[in-house]
Design a protein around this motif. Structure first.
Motif, PDB file in Angstrom:
ATOM      1  N   ALA A 103     -20.744  -2.350   2.905  1.00  0.00           N
ATOM      2  CA  ALA A 103     -20.454  -1.083   2.228  1.00  0.00           C
ATOM      3  C   ALA A 103     -19.758  -0.100   3.167  1.00  0.00           C
ATOM      4  CB  ALA A 103     -21.734  -0.479   1.672  1.00  0.00           C
ATOM      5  N   THR A 104     -20.273   0.036   4.393  1.00  0.00           N
ATOM      6  CA  THR A 104     -19.674   0.988   5.333  1.00  0.00           C
ATOM      7  C   THR A 104     -18.288   0.530   5.788  1.00  0.00           C
ATOM      8  OG1 THR A 104     -20.952  -0.083   7.109  1.00  0.00           O
ATOM      9  CG2 THR A 104     -21.869   1.922   6.128  1.00  0.00           C
ATOM     10  N   ASP A 105     -18.080  -0.785   5.928  1.00  0.00           N
ATOM     11  CA  ASP A 105     -16.750  -1.287   6.286  1.00  0.00           C
ATOM     12  C   ASP A 105     -15.738  -1.013   5.172  1.00  0.00           C
ATOM     13  OD1 ASP A 105     -17.746  -2.157   8.665  1.00  0.00           O
ATOM     14  OD2 ASP A 105     -17.689  -4.303   8.204  1.00  0.00           O
ATOM     15  N   LEU A 106     -16.168  -1.187   3.924  1.00  0.00           N
ATOM     16  CA  LEU A 106     -15.271  -0.902   2.804  1.00  0.00           C
ATOM     17  C   LEU A 106     -14.945   0.586   2.747  1.00  0.00           C
ATOM     18  CD1 LEU A 106     -13.730  -1.809   0.317  1.00  0.00           C
ATOM     19  CD2 LEU A 106     -15.853  -1.683  -0.997  1.00  0.00           C
ATOM     20  N   LEU A 107     -15.948   1.426   2.997  1.00  0.00           N
ATOM     21  CA  LEU A 107     -15.711   2.869   3.035  1.00  0.00           C
ATOM     22  C   LEU A 107     -14.718   3.218   4.145  1.00  0.00           C
ATOM     23  CD1 LEU A 107     -16.416   5.773   2.121  1.00  0.00           C
ATOM     24  CD2 LEU A 107     -18.343   5.711   3.719  1.00  0.00           C
ATOM     25  N   ALA A 108     -14.888   2.612   5.326  1.00  0.00           N
ATOM     26  CA  ALA A 108     -13.996   2.894   6.449  1.00  0.00           C
ATOM     27  C   ALA A 108     -12.569   2.418   6.171  1.00  0.00           C
ATOM     28  CB  ALA A 108     -14.530   2.244   7.722  1.00  0.00           C
ATOM     29  N   SER A 109     -12.434   1.315   5.407  1.00  0.00           N
ATOM     30  CA  SER A 109     -11.095   0.788   5.111  1.00  0.00           C
ATOM     31  C   SER A 109     -10.292   1.727   4.228  1.00  0.00           C
ATOM     32  CB  SER A 109     -11.218  -0.577   4.432  1.00  0.00           C
ATOM     33  OG  SER A 109     -11.702  -0.452   3.102  1.00  0.00           O
ATOM     34  N   MET A 110     -10.965   2.651   3.536  1.00  0.00           N
ATOM     35  CA  MET A 110     -10.269   3.619   2.696  1.00  0.00           C
ATOM     36  C   MET A 110      -9.809   4.845   3.473  1.00  0.00           C
ATOM     37  SD  MET A 110     -12.700   3.370  -0.721  1.00  0.00           S
ATOM     38  CE  MET A 110     -11.632   4.436  -1.705  1.00  0.00           C
ATOM     39  N   LEU A 368     -15.840  -8.092  -5.081  1.00  0.00           N
ATOM     40  CA  LEU A 368     -14.899  -7.770  -6.156  1.00  0.00           C
ATOM     41  C   LEU A 368     -14.207  -6.424  -5.900  1.00  0.00           C
ATOM     42  CD1 LEU A 368     -17.172  -8.879  -9.109  1.00  0.00           C
ATOM     43  CD2 LEU A 368     -14.989  -9.937  -8.520  1.00  0.00           C
ATOM     44  N   THR A 369     -14.968  -5.443  -5.445  1.00  0.00           N
ATOM     45  CA  THR A 369     -14.383  -4.134  -5.157  1.00  0.00           C
ATOM     46  C   THR A 369     -13.427  -4.211  -3.972  1.00  0.00           C
ATOM     47  OG1 THR A 369     -16.418  -3.099  -5.976  1.00  0.00           O
ATOM     48  CG2 THR A 369     -14.931  -1.717  -4.698  1.00  0.00           C
ATOM     49  N   HIS A 370     -13.833  -4.952  -2.935  1.00  0.00           N
ATOM     50  CA  HIS A 370     -12.982  -5.136  -1.759  1.00  0.00           C
ATOM     51  C   HIS A 370     -11.663  -5.789  -2.152  1.00  0.00           C
ATOM     52  CE1 HIS A 370     -11.543  -7.465   1.764  1.00  0.00           C
ATOM     53  NE2 HIS A 370     -11.961  -6.422   2.449  1.00  0.00           N
ATOM     54  N   HIS A 371     -11.735  -6.802  -2.987  1.00  0.00           N
ATOM     55  CA  HIS A 371     -10.542  -7.508  -3.453  1.00  0.00           C
ATOM     56  C   HIS A 371      -9.633  -6.561  -4.237  1.00  0.00           C
ATOM     57  CE1 HIS A 371      -8.514 -10.392  -6.340  1.00  0.00           C
ATOM     58  NE2 HIS A 371      -8.142 -10.847  -5.161  1.00  0.00           N
ATOM     59  N   ALA A 372     -10.225  -5.720  -5.104  1.00  0.00           N
ATOM     60  CA  ALA A 372      -9.431  -4.788  -5.903  1.00  0.00           C
ATOM     61  C   ALA A 372      -8.801  -3.700  -5.034  1.00  0.00           C
ATOM     62  CB  ALA A 372     -10.301  -4.156  -6.986  1.00  0.00           C
ATOM     63  N   VAL A 373      -9.558  -3.179  -4.052  1.00  0.00           N
ATOM     64  CA  VAL A 373      -9.033  -2.140  -3.163  1.00  0.00           C
ATOM     65  C   VAL A 373      -7.888  -2.686  -2.319  1.00  0.00           C
ATOM     66  CG1 VAL A 373      -9.602  -0.699  -1.160  1.00  0.00           C
ATOM     67  CG2 VAL A 373     -11.145  -0.773  -3.112  1.00  0.00           C
ATOM     68  N   GLN A 374      -8.020  -3.931  -1.843  1.00  0.00           N
ATOM     69  CA  GLN A 374      -6.941  -4.537  -1.059  1.00  0.00           C
ATOM     70  C   GLN A 374      -5.683  -4.711  -1.891  1.00  0.00           C
ATOM     71  OE1 GLN A 374      -7.035  -5.172   2.275  1.00  0.00           O
ATOM     72  NE2 GLN A 374      -9.015  -4.133   2.180  1.00  0.00           N
ATOM     73  N   ASP A 375      -5.837  -5.040  -3.170  1.00  0.00           N
ATOM     74  CA  ASP A 375      -4.671  -5.193  -4.043  1.00  0.00           C
ATOM     75  C   ASP A 375      -3.966  -3.859  -4.271  1.00  0.00           C
ATOM     76  OD1 ASP A 375      -4.979  -7.895  -4.256  1.00  0.00           O
ATOM     77  OD2 ASP A 375      -5.936  -7.862  -6.230  1.00  0.00           O
ATOM     78  N   ILE A 376      -4.740  -2.777  -4.358  1.00  0.00           N
ATOM     79  CA  ILE A 376      -4.142  -1.457  -4.568  1.00  0.00           C
ATOM     80  C   ILE A 376      -3.346  -1.014  -3.341  1.00  0.00           C
ATOM     81  CG2 ILE A 376      -4.693   0.990  -4.883  1.00  0.00           C
ATOM     82  CD1 ILE A 376      -6.956   0.128  -6.686  1.00  0.00           C
ATOM     83  N   GLY A 377      -3.871  -1.360  -2.148  1.00  0.00           N
ATOM     84  CA  GLY A 377      -3.144  -1.064  -0.923  1.00  0.00           C
ATOM     85  C   GLY A 377      -3.225   0.383  -0.502  1.00  0.00           C
ATOM     86  N   ARG A 381      -5.939   4.673   0.126  1.00  0.00           N
ATOM     87  CA  ARG A 381      -6.154   5.401   1.379  1.00  0.00           C
ATOM     88  C   ARG A 381      -5.579   6.810   1.360  1.00  0.00           C
ATOM     89  NH1 ARG A 381      -4.878   0.093   2.967  1.00  0.00           N
ATOM     90  NH2 ARG A 381      -2.691   0.617   3.367  1.00  0.00           N
ATOM     91  N   LYS A 382      -5.127   7.267   0.210  1.00  0.00           N
ATOM     92  CA  LYS A 382      -4.594   8.617   0.101  1.00  0.00           C
ATOM     93  C   LYS A 382      -5.737   9.634   0.043  1.00  0.00           C
ATOM     94  CE  LYS A 382      -0.206   7.570  -2.182  1.00  0.00           C
ATOM     95  NZ  LYS A 382       0.633   7.804  -3.399  1.00  0.00           N
ATOM     96  N   PRO A 383      -5.758  10.628   0.912  1.00  0.00           N
ATOM     97  CA  PRO A 383      -6.856  11.604   0.915  1.00  0.00           C
ATOM     98  C   PRO A 383      -6.920  12.380  -0.397  1.00  0.00           C
ATOM     99  CG  PRO A 383      -5.563  11.738   2.934  1.00  0.00           C
ATOM    100  CD  PRO A 383      -4.800  10.863   2.001  1.00  0.00           C
ATOM    101  N   ASN A 384      -8.158  12.618  -0.846  1.00  0.00           N
ATOM    102  CA  ASN A 384      -8.425  13.450  -2.027  1.00  0.00           C
ATOM    103  C   ASN A 384      -7.781  12.927  -3.308  1.00  0.00           C
ATOM    104  OD1 ASN A 384      -9.869  15.572  -0.515  1.00  0.00           O
ATOM    105  ND2 ASN A 384      -7.856  16.008   0.371  1.00  0.00           N
ATOM    106  N   GLU A 385      -7.460  11.649  -3.359  1.00  0.00           N
ATOM    107  CA  GLU A 385      -6.885  11.036  -4.552  1.00  0.00           C
ATOM    108  C   GLU A 385      -7.889  10.058  -5.150  1.00  0.00           C
ATOM    109  OE1 GLU A 385      -4.046  11.532  -6.152  1.00  0.00           O
ATOM    110  OE2 GLU A 385      -3.250  13.049  -4.768  1.00  0.00           O
ATOM    111  N   GLN A 386      -8.182  10.211  -6.447  1.00  0.00           N
ATOM    112  CA  GLN A 386      -9.087   9.293  -7.125  1.00  0.00           C
ATOM    113  C   GLN A 386      -8.429   7.920  -7.277  1.00  0.00           C
ATOM    114  OE1 GLN A 386     -12.493  10.016  -8.390  1.00  0.00           O
ATOM    115  NE2 GLN A 386     -12.046  11.436  -6.743  1.00  0.00           N
ATOM    116  N   VAL A 387      -9.189   6.878  -6.981  1.00  0.00           N
ATOM    117  CA  VAL A 387      -8.691   5.507  -7.055  1.00  0.00           C
ATOM    118  C   VAL A 387      -9.047   4.924  -8.415  1.00  0.00           C
ATOM    119  CG1 VAL A 387      -8.787   3.205  -6.037  1.00  0.00           C
ATOM    120  CG2 VAL A 387      -8.954   5.233  -4.570  1.00  0.00           C
TER     121      VAL A 387
END
Length: 432
Positions: A103-110, A368-377, A381-387
Motif C-alpha cells: 500500500a505504501t509503495d503504491l502511494l509513493a509511486s503516485m 489490480l489497482t497497481h496495474h490500473a495506475v501503471q496503465d494510466i501513467g 502523478r499529477k498533484p491535486n488531480e483526481q485519478v
C-alpha cells in the motif's frame, strides 16, 4: 479440432478451455506482475514467494468462490490445495507487513506532493460463516439482514489518495472467551491502525470513521499522530455549544436546522442532492472541542438527520460534509473485496489461515489497482488531480486478458503461429 480449438499452423496445442468457470491456468509469474511482487521476495522463502503470487493471481483470475481447491487449480506452481492451506495456516510469513509495504509503495509511486491530503478510512464488516469450529466465530449482529448471525467481524483501514483506494490494514476481531492472543476492543484495534500509518512528509492526513469509533482512544490516536478526524456523532451524545447549555445532540438538531441552517446542493456520483446544513462549535462529551455540522434532507424524516463532528474547526460546514462523504469509498472497497475477490470465501479453521486469506484478498485488490495506475501513467502523478480508475470489472478483465495473452505466448512461440495465438485468445477470453 481438440477441446473446441482448431488445429492451426501445424501445431496441436493440448490446451484445456475453461470448465466450471476456469479460464486460464498459469504456471509462471507473468512479467507485468513482477514489479508488484518482487519487493516481497527478500521477505519470503522461495516456496513462500511462489505460494503468495499463485494465490494472489488465482484470486484475480478465479471466476467462482475463492476456495483453495479452485485457487490451487488455477496456479499449479503453488502446489496442491493442502499445501496452499498449510502456507496460509502454518507459514511464518508476515502478511500485515507485506500489505503495509504494498500500500505504501503504491502511494509513493503516485508522487504525493507536500500540501496534498490523504484520507485514512476505518470501518468494519461482518462475514457470515456456518462453521461452528472456526476460530473466533461468534454471534454477531448483521446490520444488512437486521438479525443476529454466526460469523466474523473484520476491521479494515484503507488509504484514499486522489480518488485511489488502497487497503492498508485488515484484522480479525477476537471475541471474549476464545483462546489465543489477548482480547482487544475494536476501538483499540482502530487506534493501532491509525498509529501504524506513516504518511509521506508534508501530507495532511484526515481520518474518517463512523459513530462507533468516535471515542477517546481513537481521538487520542489521531491527535498523537497530528491527524484530524471526521465522524458521525451518535444522537444520544452530549454536546455543549459555546456559551450554551449541555444537551443531547438529538435535542439540539431541530433548533440548529430551523434557525441557523441553510440550503445547499452537494455533488453526487450522479447529479446533485439538496441538503440543509447548520454548524456549531462546542465541546463533545469525552472527546473535547469540535465543530459539529448537522445535515438533513429538506422534507426528510428527523431520524435520518446526522451530526458530523471534527477537530478541524476552521473548515466551513459544506467542506465538513464533503470530506465525510468520502467515507463511502470504504463501502465500495468492501463490495469489491467480497463480491469480486472472495473476501469471505475462506474455509479454514485456524485463525492464522483466515487472517492470511484476508490479506491475500487485499493484495489482489492492490495488484489490480497497481496495474490500473501503471496503465494510466503520468496522469496518476499529477498533484491535486483526481485519478479516474477503470471499474473493478474492467480492471479484472484487463489483467485476465494480459495474463492469458502472456501464457499463450509462452506456450506457442514463433512468428509463424501468430494466427494460432490470436485464435486461442478469442476462445479463452469469452470463457472468462
Amino acid at each position: 479440432m481438440k477441446n473446441g480449438l482448431p488445429r492451426l499452423g501445424g501445431v496441436d496445442l493440448n490446451f484445456t478451455l475453461a470448465t466450471e468457470g476456469r479460464a486460464v491456468i498459469i504456471s509462471h509469474l507473468p512479467s507485468f506482475a513482477q514489479r508488484f511482487f518482487r519487493p516481497f521476495e527478500p521477505e519470503l522463502s522461495k516456496p513462500q514467494f511462489t505460494h503468495l503470487w499463485s494465490l494472489v493471481l488465482g484470486i484475480v483470475l478465479n471466476l467462482r468462490a475463492a476456495k483453495l481447491v479452485h485457487l490451487s487449480a488455477l496456479a499449479p506452481a503453488g502446489g496442491h490445495r493442502t499445501r496452499c492451506g498449510a502456507f496460509l495456516s502454518h507459514s511464518d510469513f508476515d502478511a500485515p507487513a507485506l500489505l503495509h509495504k504494498a500500500a505504501t509503495d503504491l502511494l509513493a509511486s503516485m508522487k504525493p506532493q507536500p500540501g496534498e491530503t490523504v484520507y485514512l478510512i476505518l470501518d468494519d464488516t461482518r462475514l457470515t460463516k456456518r462453521g461452528s469450529k472456526m476460530g473466533w466465530v461468534s454471534k454477531i449482529y448483521d446490520h444488512k439482514e437486521h438479525k443476529f448471525v454466526k460469523g466474523h467481524i473484520v476491521l479494515t483501514a484503507a488509504i484514499a489518495f486522489r480518488g485511489v483506494v488502497m487497503p492498508f490494514r485488515i484484522d480479525l476481531w477476537k471475541p471474549k472467551g476464545h483462546p489465543g492472543p489477548r482480547y482487544r476492543k475494536l476501538t483499540n484495534m482502530a487506534a493501532a491502525m491509525i498509529k501504524a500509518l506513516e504518511a509521506p512528509a508534508g501530507l495532511k492526513v484526515r481520518v474518517l470513521f463512523d459513530a462507533f469509533y468516535l471515542c477517546p482512544v481513537v481521538a487520542r490516536a489521531c491527535e498523537t499522530k497530528g491527524f484530524t478526524f471526521f465522524s458521525v456523532a451518535a444522537r444520544n451524545r452530549n454536546f455543549t455549544p459555546a456559551n450554551g447549555k449541555r444537551r443531547q445532540i438529538a435535542k439540539l438538531m431541530p433548533g440548529l436546522i430551523r434557525h441557523q441552517g441553510r440550503n445547499v446542493r452537494m455533488k453526487r456520483a450522479r447529479g446533485t442532492a439538496a441538503l440543509r446544513i447548520a454548524c456549531c462549535d462546542g465541546r463533545l462529551s469525552h472527546i473535547g472541542q469540535v465543530r459539529m455540522v448537522v445535515s438533513k434532507r429538506p422534507g426528510g424524516p428527523w431520524k435520518k438527520c446526522i451530526a458530523i463532528a471534527t477537530n478541524e474547526t476552521k473548515l466551513k460546514a459544506r467542506q465538513v460534509v464533503e470530506i465525510y462523504e468520502r467515507r463511502w469509498l470504504i463501502e465500495v472497497l468492501f463490495k469489491e473485496l467480497a463480491q469480486d475477490l472472495g473476501l469471505g470465501d475462506y474455509q479454514m479453521l485456524q485463525t492464522d489461515g483466515i487472517v492470511n486469506h484476508l490479506h491475500v484478498c487485499c493484495l489482489a485488490h492492490l495488484l489490480l489497482t497497481h496495474h490500473a495506475v501503471q496503465d494510466i501513467g503520468a496522469k496518476a502523478r499529477k498533484p491535486n488531480e483526481q485519478v479516474q480508475l477503470p471499474t473493478m470489472s474492467q480492471r479484472l478483465a484487463s489483467l485476465r486478458q494480459r495474463t492469458a495473452h502472456e501464457e499463450i505466448c509462452r506456450i506457442v512461440k514463433g512468428p509463424q503461429h501468430a494466427r494460432l495465438r490470436s485464435k486461442l485468445l478469442e476462445y479463452i477470453l469469452p470463457a472468462a
